[in-house]
Design a protein around this motif. Structure first.
Motif, PDB file in Angstrom:
ATOM      1  N   TRP A  66       4.003  26.911 -17.850  1.00 49.89           N
ATOM      2  CA  TRP A  66       2.936  27.330 -18.916  1.00 49.89           C
ATOM      3  C   TRP A  66       3.295  28.528 -19.643  1.00 49.89           C
ATOM      4  O   TRP A  66       3.364  28.827 -20.729  1.00 49.89           O
ATOM      5  CB  TRP A  66       1.328  27.459 -18.304  1.00 49.89           C
ATOM      6  N   VAL A  67       3.438  29.729 -18.683  1.00 49.99           N
ATOM      7  CA  VAL A  67       4.086  31.011 -19.203  1.00 49.99           C
ATOM      8  C   VAL A  67       5.295  30.855 -20.078  1.00 49.99           C
ATOM      9  O   VAL A  67       5.322  31.514 -20.864  1.00 49.99           O
ATOM     10  CB  VAL A  67       4.171  31.912 -17.973  1.00 49.99           C
ATOM     11  N   GLY A  68       6.118  29.987 -19.546  1.00 45.93           N
ATOM     12  CA  GLY A  68       7.408  29.725 -20.439  1.00 45.93           C
ATOM     13  C   GLY A  68       7.238  29.412 -21.517  1.00 45.93           C
ATOM     14  O   GLY A  68       7.823  29.730 -22.743  1.00 45.93           O
ATOM     15  N   TYR A  69       6.150  28.080 -21.649  1.00 47.95           N
ATOM     16  CA  TYR A  69       6.111  27.400 -23.139  1.00 47.95           C
ATOM     17  C   TYR A  69       5.156  28.404 -24.050  1.00 47.95           C
ATOM     18  O   TYR A  69       5.564  28.571 -24.988  1.00 47.95           O
ATOM     19  CB  TYR A  69       5.031  26.371 -22.592  1.00 47.95           C
ATOM     20  N   GLN A  70       4.511  29.464 -23.378  1.00 46.82           N
ATOM     21  CA  GLN A  70       3.727  30.146 -24.248  1.00 46.82           C
ATOM     22  C   GLN A  70       4.578  31.327 -24.739  1.00 46.82           C
ATOM     23  O   GLN A  70       4.343  31.835 -25.860  1.00 46.82           O
ATOM     24  CB  GLN A  70       2.515  30.940 -23.509  1.00 46.82           C
ATOM     25  N   TYR A  71       5.333  31.963 -23.932  1.00 50.13           N
ATOM     26  CA  TYR A  71       6.078  33.325 -24.263  1.00 50.13           C
ATOM     27  C   TYR A  71       7.555  33.301 -24.144  1.00 50.13           C
ATOM     28  O   TYR A  71       8.111  34.292 -24.393  1.00 50.13           O
ATOM     29  CB  TYR A  71       5.514  34.448 -23.342  1.00 50.13           C
ATOM     30  N   MET A  72       8.238  32.080 -23.846  1.00 44.91           N
ATOM     31  CA  MET A  72       9.804  32.510 -23.436  1.00 44.91           C
ATOM     32  C   MET A  72      10.377  31.126 -24.325  1.00 44.91           C
ATOM     33  O   MET A  72       9.855  30.691 -25.204  1.00 44.91           O
ATOM     34  CB  MET A  72       9.811  32.301 -22.009  1.00 44.91           C
ATOM     35  N   ILE A  73      11.579  31.090 -23.799  1.00 53.37           N
ATOM     36  CA  ILE A  73      12.510  30.235 -24.546  1.00 53.37           C
ATOM     37  C   ILE A  73      12.397  28.666 -23.875  1.00 53.37           C
ATOM     38  O   ILE A  73      11.853  28.618 -22.878  1.00 53.37           O
ATOM     39  CB  ILE A  73      13.966  30.530 -24.517  1.00 53.37           C
ATOM     40  N   SER A  74      12.758  27.695 -24.662  1.00 54.01           N
ATOM     41  CA  SER A  74      12.585  26.254 -24.234  1.00 54.01           C
ATOM     42  C   SER A  74      13.456  25.875 -22.873  1.00 54.01           C
ATOM     43  O   SER A  74      13.011  25.202 -22.183  1.00 54.01           O
ATOM     44  CB  SER A  74      12.753  25.225 -25.415  1.00 54.01           C
ATOM     45  N   ALA A  75      14.528  26.593 -23.043  1.00 53.87           N
ATOM     46  CA  ALA A  75      15.524  26.649 -21.951  1.00 53.87           C
ATOM     47  C   ALA A  75      14.831  27.114 -20.393  1.00 53.87           C
ATOM     48  O   ALA A  75      15.169  26.277 -19.492  1.00 53.87           O
ATOM     49  CB  ALA A  75      16.798  27.364 -21.968  1.00 53.87           C
ATOM     50  N   PHE A  76      14.069  28.057 -20.408  1.00 60.92           N
ATOM     51  CA  PHE A  76      13.168  28.191 -19.482  1.00 60.92           C
ATOM     52  C   PHE A  76      12.117  27.421 -18.981  1.00 60.92           C
ATOM     53  O   PHE A  76      12.001  26.922 -17.839  1.00 60.92           O
ATOM     54  CB  PHE A  76      12.524  29.535 -19.628  1.00 60.92           C
ATOM     55  N   VAL A  77      11.570  26.715 -20.094  1.00 61.59           N
ATOM     56  CA  VAL A  77      10.685  25.725 -19.584  1.00 61.59           C
ATOM     57  C   VAL A  77      11.242  24.411 -19.025  1.00 61.59           C
ATOM     58  O   VAL A  77      10.587  23.925 -18.203  1.00 61.59           O
ATOM     59  CB  VAL A  77       9.829  25.295 -21.000  1.00 61.59           C
ATOM     60  N   LEU A  78      12.352  23.985 -19.807  1.00 58.88           N
ATOM     61  CA  LEU A  78      13.045  22.747 -18.797  1.00 58.88           C
ATOM     62  C   LEU A  78      13.500  23.285 -17.703  1.00 58.88           C
ATOM     63  O   LEU A  78      13.558  22.478 -16.516  1.00 58.88           O
ATOM     64  CB  LEU A  78      14.244  22.512 -19.916  1.00 58.88           C
ATOM     65  N   SER A  79      14.081  24.459 -17.439  1.00 55.59           N
ATOM     66  CA  SER A  79      14.436  24.769 -16.054  1.00 55.59           C
ATOM     67  C   SER A  79      13.629  24.910 -15.052  1.00 55.59           C
ATOM     68  O   SER A  79      13.701  24.675 -13.950  1.00 55.59           O
ATOM     69  CB  SER A  79      15.579  25.970 -16.004  1.00 55.59           C
ATOM     70  N   MET A  80      12.308  25.381 -15.379  1.00 51.98           N
ATOM     71  CA  MET A  80      11.276  25.275 -14.337  1.00 51.98           C
ATOM     72  C   MET A  80      10.619  24.036 -14.339  1.00 51.98           C
ATOM     73  O   MET A  80       9.647  23.640 -13.498  1.00 51.98           O
ATOM     74  CB  MET A  80      10.119  26.427 -14.780  1.00 51.98           C
ATOM     75  N   SER A  81      10.753  23.154 -15.392  1.00 54.70           N
ATOM     76  CA  SER A  81      10.020  21.893 -15.071  1.00 54.70           C
ATOM     77  C   SER A  81      10.775  20.903 -14.208  1.00 54.70           C
ATOM     78  O   SER A  81       9.921  20.032 -13.536  1.00 54.70           O
ATOM     79  CB  SER A  81      10.071  21.188 -16.444  1.00 54.70           C
ATOM     80  N   ALA A  82      11.937  20.958 -13.966  1.00 57.78           N
ATOM     81  CA  ALA A  82      12.782  20.287 -13.180  1.00 57.78           C
ATOM     82  C   ALA A  82      12.131  20.625 -11.621  1.00 57.78           C
ATOM     83  O   ALA A  82      11.859  19.758 -10.991  1.00 57.78           O
ATOM     84  CB  ALA A  82      14.261  20.613 -13.179  1.00 57.78           C
ATOM     85  N   PRO A  83      11.815  21.928 -11.355  1.00 63.79           N
ATOM     86  CA  PRO A  83      11.512  22.133  -9.882  1.00 63.79           C
ATOM     87  C   PRO A  83       9.928  21.543  -9.840  1.00 63.79           C
ATOM     88  O   PRO A  83       9.577  21.248  -8.702  1.00 63.79           O
ATOM     89  CB  PRO A  83      11.447  23.630  -9.609  1.00 63.79           C
ATOM     90  N   LEU A  84       9.315  21.847 -10.638  1.00 61.38           N
ATOM     91  CA  LEU A  84       7.840  21.274 -10.877  1.00 61.38           C
ATOM     92  C   LEU A  84       7.785  19.817 -10.637  1.00 61.38           C
ATOM     93  O   LEU A  84       7.158  19.239  -9.908  1.00 61.38           O
ATOM     94  CB  LEU A  84       7.345  21.651 -11.979  1.00 61.38           C
ATOM     95  N   LEU A  85       8.548  18.905 -11.024  1.00 62.18           N
ATOM     96  CA  LEU A  85       8.670  17.484 -11.033  1.00 62.18           C
ATOM     97  C   LEU A  85       9.194  17.147  -9.569  1.00 62.18           C
ATOM     98  O   LEU A  85       8.442  16.531  -9.062  1.00 62.18           O
ATOM     99  CB  LEU A  85       9.855  16.888 -12.061  1.00 62.18           C
TER     100      LEU A  85
END
Length: 97
Positions: free
Chosen positions: A59-78
């Motif tokens: 969520w923080v990555g989606y709100q404040y950072m770049i999309s590559a970070f969101v993708l890289s944190m979505s993998a461990p979340l999954l």
């Protein structure tokens, strides 16, 4: 902060602390799953806390950072969610080790 701080030092400090937190969470979960799986599987709070923490990072990555970070944190979340579901769905027998 004081007058000696600048944007570059703040950026380095933030990334160093954030990275240390991610490494700590990953290391603890790896250690528990490799060495103390029974402990981890009997306490769903630890898995739920890991999922909530990773969801917050996404969520923080989606709100404040770049999309590559969101993708890289979505993998461990999954992976955490998948592992939690697999562990929660596994029957607990008295003769398991």
């Amino acid at each position: 902060m004081d007058e000696s701080g600048n944007l570059w030092k703040l950026w380095i400090g933030f990334n160093a602390m954030f990275s240390a937190g991610l490494i700590f969470i990953g290391s603890i979960n790896l250690y528990l799953s490799a060495r103390h799986f029974q402990f981890l599987s009997c306490r769903p709070f630890i898995g739920l806390l890991s999922i909530a923490t990773n969801a917050f990072f996404v969520w923080v990555g989606y709100q404040y950072m770049i999309s590559a970070f969101v993708l890289s944190m979505s993998a461990p979340l999954l992976l955490f969610v998948t592992g939690f579901i697999l562990i929660a769905g596994k029957p607990r027998g008295s003769n398991e080790k």
